[in-house]
Design a protein around this motif. Structure first.
Motif, PDB file in Angstrom:
ATOM      1  N   GLY A   1       0.825  -1.188   0.000  1.00  0.00           N
ATOM      2  CA  GLY A   1       0.000   0.000   0.000  1.00  0.00           C
ATOM      3  C   GLY A   1       0.868   1.249   0.000  1.00  0.00           C
ATOM      4  N   THR A   2       0.242   2.413   0.066  1.00  0.00           N
ATOM      5  CA  THR A   2       1.011   3.655   0.039  1.00  0.00           C
ATOM      6  C   THR A   2       1.795   3.852   1.331  1.00  0.00           C
ATOM      7  OG1 THR A   2      -1.166   4.559   0.410  1.00  0.00           O
ATOM      8  CG2 THR A   2      -0.067   5.195  -1.617  1.00  0.00           C
ATOM      9  N   ASP A   3       1.176   3.478   2.449  1.00  0.00           N
ATOM     10  CA  ASP A   3       1.886   3.628   3.714  1.00  0.00           C
ATOM     11  C   ASP A   3       2.953   2.572   3.845  1.00  0.00           C
ATOM     12  OD1 ASP A   3      -1.080   4.436   5.597  1.00  0.00           O
ATOM     13  OD2 ASP A   3       0.340   5.702   4.519  1.00  0.00           O
ATOM     14  N   TYR A   4       3.964   2.911   4.591  1.00  0.00           N
ATOM     15  CA  TYR A   4       4.951   1.879   4.899  1.00  0.00           C
ATOM     16  C   TYR A   4       4.353   0.895   5.880  1.00  0.00           C
ATOM     17  CZ  TYR A   4       8.813   4.348   2.709  1.00  0.00           C
ATOM     18  OH  TYR A   4       9.656   4.930   1.796  1.00  0.00           O
ATOM     19  N   GLY A   5       4.525  -0.371   5.615  1.00  0.00           N
ATOM     20  CA  GLY A   5       4.046  -1.366   6.567  1.00  0.00           C
ATOM     21  C   GLY A   5       2.698  -1.945   6.230  1.00  0.00           C
ATOM     22  N   CYS A   6       2.187  -1.620   5.048  1.00  0.00           N
ATOM     23  CA  CYS A   6       0.885  -2.147   4.660  1.00  0.00           C
ATOM     24  C   CYS A   6       1.056  -3.032   3.454  1.00  0.00           C
ATOM     25  CB  CYS A   6      -0.049  -0.981   4.341  1.00  0.00           C
ATOM     26  SG  CYS A   6      -1.681  -1.522   3.922  1.00  0.00           S
ATOM     27  N   CYS A   7       0.537  -4.245   3.535  1.00  0.00           N
ATOM     28  CA  CYS A   7       0.688  -5.113   2.379  1.00  0.00           C
ATOM     29  C   CYS A   7      -0.472  -6.084   2.310  1.00  0.00           C
ATOM     30  CB  CYS A   7       1.996  -5.891   2.438  1.00  0.00           C
ATOM     31  SG  CYS A   7       1.953  -7.201   3.640  1.00  0.00           S
ATOM     32  N   ILE A   8      -0.698  -6.602   1.125  1.00  0.00           N
ATOM     33  CA  ILE A   8      -1.693  -7.659   0.946  1.00  0.00           C
ATOM     34  C   ILE A   8      -0.987  -8.841   0.313  1.00  0.00           C
ATOM     35  CG2 ILE A   8      -3.706  -8.405  -0.353  1.00  0.00           C
ATOM     36  CD1 ILE A   8      -5.007  -5.881   0.055  1.00  0.00           C
ATOM     37  N   VAL A   9      -1.175 -10.002   0.908  1.00  0.00           N
ATOM     38  CA  VAL A   9      -0.562 -11.217   0.379  1.00  0.00           C
ATOM     39  C   VAL A   9      -1.672 -12.131  -0.101  1.00  0.00           C
ATOM     40  CG1 VAL A   9       0.698 -13.281   1.013  1.00  0.00           C
ATOM     41  CG2 VAL A   9       1.464 -11.079   1.822  1.00  0.00           C
ATOM     42  N   GLU A  10      -1.538 -12.601  -1.315  1.00  0.00           N
ATOM     43  CA  GLU A  10      -2.522 -13.547  -1.854  1.00  0.00           C
ATOM     44  C   GLU A  10      -1.856 -14.884  -2.092  1.00  0.00           C
ATOM     45  OE1 GLU A  10      -4.827 -12.153  -5.248  1.00  0.00           O
ATOM     46  OE2 GLU A  10      -4.182 -10.156  -4.650  1.00  0.00           O
ATOM     47  N   LEU A  11      -2.360 -15.900  -1.424  1.00  0.00           N
ATOM     48  CA  LEU A  11      -1.857 -17.245  -1.622  1.00  0.00           C
ATOM     49  C   LEU A  11      -2.977 -18.001  -2.328  1.00  0.00           C
ATOM     50  CD1 LEU A  11       0.291 -19.351  -0.931  1.00  0.00           C
ATOM     51  CD2 LEU A  11      -0.861 -19.721   1.209  1.00  0.00           C
ATOM     52  N   GLY A  12      -2.904 -18.038  -3.656  1.00  0.00           N
ATOM     53  CA  GLY A  12      -4.062 -18.540  -4.378  1.00  0.00           C
ATOM     54  C   GLY A  12      -5.172 -17.530  -4.189  1.00  0.00           C
ATOM     55  N   LYS A  13      -6.289 -17.975  -3.597  1.00  0.00           N
ATOM     56  CA  LYS A  13      -7.369 -17.029  -3.354  1.00  0.00           C
ATOM     57  C   LYS A  13      -7.404 -16.576  -1.906  1.00  0.00           C
ATOM     58  CE  LYS A  13     -10.761 -18.794  -6.505  1.00  0.00           C
ATOM     59  NZ  LYS A  13     -12.134 -19.272  -6.438  1.00  0.00           N
ATOM     60  N   THR A  14      -6.574 -17.154  -1.068  1.00  0.00           N
ATOM     61  CA  THR A  14      -6.553 -16.709   0.323  1.00  0.00           C
ATOM     62  C   THR A  14      -5.849 -15.374   0.389  1.00  0.00           C
ATOM     63  OG1 THR A  14      -6.393 -18.998   1.010  1.00  0.00           O
ATOM     64  CG2 THR A  14      -5.850 -17.349   2.640  1.00  0.00           C
TER      65      THR A  14
ATOM     66  N   LEU B   1       6.399  -6.318   8.244  1.00  0.00           N
ATOM     67  CA  LEU B   1       7.449  -5.871   9.156  1.00  0.00           C
ATOM     68  C   LEU B   1       8.679  -5.419   8.385  1.00  0.00           C
ATOM     69  CD1 LEU B   1       7.111  -8.527  11.945  1.00  0.00           C
ATOM     70  CD2 LEU B   1       6.888  -6.081  12.249  1.00  0.00           C
ATOM     71  N   CYS B   2       9.020  -6.120   7.323  1.00  0.00           N
ATOM     72  CA  CYS B   2      10.179  -5.720   6.532  1.00  0.00           C
ATOM     73  C   CYS B   2       9.922  -4.411   5.822  1.00  0.00           C
ATOM     74  CB  CYS B   2      10.506  -6.780   5.476  1.00  0.00           C
ATOM     75  SG  CYS B   2      11.174  -8.267   6.155  1.00  0.00           S
ATOM     76  N   HIS B   3       8.686  -4.166   5.459  1.00  0.00           N
ATOM     77  CA  HIS B   3       8.347  -2.984   4.687  1.00  0.00           C
ATOM     78  C   HIS B   3       8.199  -1.751   5.566  1.00  0.00           C
ATOM     79  CE1 HIS B   3       5.545  -0.636   1.958  1.00  0.00           C
ATOM     80  NE2 HIS B   3       6.557  -0.933   1.184  1.00  0.00           N
ATOM     81  N   PHE B   4       7.981  -1.977   6.845  1.00  0.00           N
ATOM     82  CA  PHE B   4       7.615  -0.892   7.733  1.00  0.00           C
ATOM     83  C   PHE B   4       8.795   0.043   8.021  1.00  0.00           C
ATOM     84  CE2 PHE B   4       5.238   1.330  10.701  1.00  0.00           C
ATOM     85  CZ  PHE B   4       5.900   1.415  11.912  1.00  0.00           C
ATOM     86  N   ARG B   5       8.502   1.321   8.175  1.00  0.00           N
ATOM     87  CA  ARG B   5       9.523   2.289   8.582  1.00  0.00           C
ATOM     88  C   ARG B   5       8.996   3.038   9.788  1.00  0.00           C
ATOM     89  NH1 ARG B   5      11.539  -0.261   5.319  1.00  0.00           N
ATOM     90  NH2 ARG B   5      12.261   0.203   3.207  1.00  0.00           N
TER      91      ARG B   5
ATOM     92  N   VAL C   1      12.940   5.084   9.573  1.00  0.00           N
ATOM     93  CA  VAL C   1      13.983   4.071   9.710  1.00  0.00           C
ATOM     94  C   VAL C   1      13.359   2.683   9.679  1.00  0.00           C
ATOM     95  CG1 VAL C   1      15.542   3.115  11.438  1.00  0.00           C
ATOM     96  CG2 VAL C   1      15.509   5.565  11.005  1.00  0.00           C
ATOM     97  N   PRO C   2      13.956   1.754   8.926  1.00  0.00           N
ATOM     98  CA  PRO C   2      13.366   0.414   8.953  1.00  0.00           C
ATOM     99  C   PRO C   2      13.678  -0.309  10.258  1.00  0.00           C
ATOM    100  CG  PRO C   2      15.294   0.455   7.538  1.00  0.00           C
ATOM    101  CD  PRO C   2      15.059   1.856   7.959  1.00  0.00           C
ATOM    102  N   LEU C   3      12.901  -1.346  10.528  1.00  0.00           N
ATOM    103  CA  LEU C   3      13.136  -2.150  11.725  1.00  0.00           C
ATOM    104  C   LEU C   3      14.311  -3.072  11.456  1.00  0.00           C
ATOM    105  CD1 LEU C   3       9.490  -3.249  12.441  1.00  0.00           C
ATOM    106  CD2 LEU C   3      10.739  -1.469  13.601  1.00  0.00           C
ATOM    107  N   SER C   4      14.967  -3.475  12.500  1.00  0.00           N
ATOM    108  CA  SER C   4      16.090  -4.390  12.277  1.00  0.00           C
ATOM    109  C   SER C   4      15.582  -5.813  12.429  1.00  0.00           C
ATOM    110  CB  SER C   4      17.218  -4.093  13.258  1.00  0.00           C
ATOM    111  OG  SER C   4      16.940  -4.633  14.493  1.00  0.00           O
ATOM    112  N   ILE C   5      15.608  -6.522  11.321  1.00  0.00           N
ATOM    113  CA  ILE C   5      15.044  -7.866  11.275  1.00  0.00           C
ATOM    114  C   ILE C   5      16.172  -8.846  11.053  1.00  0.00           C
ATOM    115  CG2 ILE C   5      13.484  -9.354  10.004  1.00  0.00           C
ATOM    116  CD1 ILE C   5      11.804  -6.952   9.474  1.00  0.00           C
TER     117      ILE C   5
END
Lengths: 231, 446
Positions: free
Chosen positions: B40-53, B157-161, B183-187
């Motif tokens: 998404g536009t914000d850092y830390g927002c994402c959508i994951v599609e696994l097939g239709k899930t 979490l990786c995307h978040f700042r 700043v990104p998180l340290s993963i």
């Protein structure tokens, strides 16, 4: 050292039997208490709607006393961890109990931890096994559980609280000793894949030791009971 | 809304297919469905599609005071919610078991494995630390929620700042997004859950079960690993009995799968990073244009159809020859083509509604007049037409008109043999009364 106390409550509703088994690991003090209500009658406690037509429903509740850990626990039950434990116990015993023999009834297993020093899941499972056996509910086999961990290249069996808090990997294993089948396997924290076999082996070996203890206790108890009955 | 139960034939079909190593969507036993990651536009927002899930993940942060026994560590909070739009069975009060299980698994996978460096989240020891909150919402349930949720969590979490903070003596300055880049998180590592579904008491194994497969499975084994082949979590559920070598085999398969998925995640993160740096458009709105978010596209299932002809021939040859009746009909009548697309073969077999109408009428006589009134009211019209059709000799009048010209043909032919003597007696008595009775009741019903 396992102490099997069997107290059957008198006339409950519909003659249900209440069995208490206490699993006490001497020395380090890990005490768990398990109450099992036997499904003598096809009566469902609570919601009848949840009765399964061909099997018994196994209901497990886990609760740890507020004084069981070093710091006083504020929520003895109802929090997520207790719910999860309850679900895991239920899964373990659904696999082990021959539920097909008691259709449309409910088996309740209530476990209370009195003193926690690591390995609470294992203690609960062992106590519940004894209780279920004493209640006369048919099971495939004993269910013996033990925890294991991995520190400095060595696999350790039966972790204590200090070892658990150190943050290393911990594995909880519930085993049916005769067939070697794993009823529940749970692991936390990072463990390299190559060491998995070692740790599994350690946990399995420890569970088998637990089995010998449980077996001995049950036989002893039966012997005592039969002497008292004058057979 | 309660879940619709799975029919027995569907269950059998799925199990038979699994025994033959075939899956409904054409995958192999160890194949994952397509994974799509969009940001998404914000850092830390994402959508994951696994097939239709589909799982939506959002990370947010806040400055709070730390826990008393962990004064120098930040706080991580995970929450997975099963939205009601994910499946009809998910209702606010009804999901507790599954919810607890999934949440605990995610917590253990992400928190106990120490994938995030909590020490780096400390701002002022004992007073201010960052609380990172990961909210996951299941948007659509098509099986294997755990895998999708774990991927969404780690990607978010990786995307978040987080906003930059500087401490000078006693002063803590929190810079806004305009003043300093976040700043990104340290993963440390990325734990990913891989689910294995077991069937037929552990004989068959599938990776990434779809919703149908989940319904018929015996149990589930979830192994969370990172790409360094460290196992972060193992959880068996569902009451299956495992053997040690099964567990070891699954861990090996999981290792391979996790490496693939981690590569995919890295690529997606890099792409997004590039787009943002170059000033291009990013966010869900961008993905919408490509119909990646709002449309459900069914991809072509890669099913192996090479041996279909042979199989079909086998089935036809082994099938029973069609029954006599059909043979006669088929031999007699040829297909008649009315219009392109509409053809008729024969005229069907004899209608047996007439017999049913007889039994209905006898029931009405038995049943007392009170309960029969309602029945009569409903069956009245159908009664007229059906009885007309039932008799072979009389002309077939197909009309729903409720006119009073009702000709009720008395059922004098073959009452059912089961019926007792009394019934036939009443039946015999009834004829004269019947038409009158029916008309009166009809008016009452009207």
């Amino acid at each position: 050292m396992a102490v099997l106390q069997s107290r059957k409550a008198g006339d409950g509703e519909g003659g249900e039997g209440k069995v208490v088994a206490c699993w006490d690991v001497g020395g380090r003090g890990r005490k768990g208490l398990a109450h099992v209500f036997s499904p003598t009658l096809p009566q469902i406690r609570g919601s009848r709607a949840r009765a399964l037509p061909d099997r018994a429903l196994v209901n497990c509740q886990y609760s740890s006393a507020t004084f069981s850990t070093g710091e006083r626990k504020r929520r003895p039950h109802g929090d997520r961890k207790s719910c999860e434990m309850g679900l895991q116990l239920r899964q373990t015993f659904e696999a082990a109990i021959l539920t097909q023999l008691h259709p449309r009834s409910q088996i309740d297993i209530y476990v209370q931890v009195l003193q926690a020093d690591g390995g609470t899941y294992a203690a609960c499972v062992n106590a519940a096994t004894l209780a279920v056996l004493d209640a006369g509910i048919p099971m495939r086999d004993f269910v013996c559980a033990c925890s294991a961990g991995f520190v400095d290249g060595t696999a350790l069996a039966d972790l204590s609280h200090v070892e658990e808090a150190a943050g290393g990997p911990q594995l909880a294993l519930a085993l049916l000793p005769a067939s070697g089948q794993i009823a529940l396997l749970e692991m936390d924290a990072r463990l390299h894949e190559d060491h998995l076999e070692q740790v599994l082996e350690a946990a399995a070996w420890a569970s088998r030791d637990v089995h010998t203890v449980l077996d001995r206790v049950v036989r002893q108890h039966v012997q005592e009971a039969s002497v008292l009955l004058g057979d | 809304m309660k879940e619709t139960p799975l029919s027995n034939c569907e269950r059998r079909f799925l199990l038979r297919a699994i025994e033959e190593k075939k899956r409904l969507d054409g995958r192999q036993t160890y194949d994952y469905r397509n994974i799509k990651i969009s940001f998404g536009t914000d850092y830390g927002c994402c959508i994951v599609e696994l097939g239709k899930t589909r799982v939506l993940g959002q990370v947010s942060c806040e400055l709070v005071s730390p826990k008393l026994n962990r004064a120098t560590e930040g706080i991580l909070f995970f929450n997975l919610e099963l939205s009601q739009m994910a499946a009809p069975a998910f209702e606010p009060g009804r999901q507790s078991d599954l919810l607890v299980k999934l949440n605990r698994l995610l917590e253990r996978c992400l928190r106990n494995s120490k994938c995030i460096d909590t020490e780096s989240l400390c701002v002022v020891a004992g007073e201010k630390v960052w609380q990172i909150r990961v909210d996951l919402h299941l948007l659509n349930h098509d099986g294997n929620i755990i895998d999708a949720a774990s991927i969404a969590a780690i990607v978010a979490l990786c995307h978040f700042r987080r906003p930059d903070v500087s401490v000078q003596g006693d002063e803590v300055t929190l810079y806004t997004l305009e003043e300093r880049d976040p700043v990104p998180l340290s993963i440390h590592h990325m734990p990913i859950c891989v689910s294995f579904a077991f069937f037929q008491q552990g004989t068959y194994l599938l990776v990434d079960p779809s919703e149908r497969e989940e319904r018929v499975m015996d149990g589930l084994l979830v192994i969370a690993m990172n790409k360094h082949r460290e196992i972060c979590t193992i959880q068996s559920s569902g009451g299956i009995m495992l053997l040690k070598d099964q567990v070891l085999r699954c861990s090996k398969i999981a290792g391979v799968k996790v490496v693939e998925i981690t590569e995919l995640i890295q690529k997606a993160l890099e792409n997004d990073q590039k787009v943002r740096k170059e000033g291009g458009k990013f966010g869900f709105a961008e993905s919408m244009a490509n119909q990646r978010i709002t449309a459900f596209k069914m991809e072509k299932a890669p099913i192996d159809t090479s041996d279909v002809e042979e199989k079909a021939e086998e089935i036809i040859s082994e099938a029973e020859p069609p029954s006599e009746v059909f043979l006669n009909l088929l031999s007699v009548s040829k297909p008649v083509l009315w219009t392109p697309g509409t053809a008729q073969i024969g005229e069907g077999i004899e209608n047996s509604w007439g017999h049913l109408e007889d039994s209905e009428k006898e029931d009405e006589d038995e049943g007392g007049s009170d309960e029969a009134t309602i029945l009569d009211g409903m069956k009245m019209d159908t009664g007229v037409e059906v009885s007309n059709i039932g008799s072979q000799d009389a002309p077939i009048v197909l009309s729903d008109s409720e006119e009073e010209e009702m000709i009720i043909l008395e059922p004098d032919k073959n009452p059912k043999k089961i019926r007792t003597q009394t019934i036939s007696a009443t039946q015999v008595k009834a004829p004269s009364k019947k038409p009158v009775k029916k008309r009166k009741k009809k008016r009452a019903a009207n």
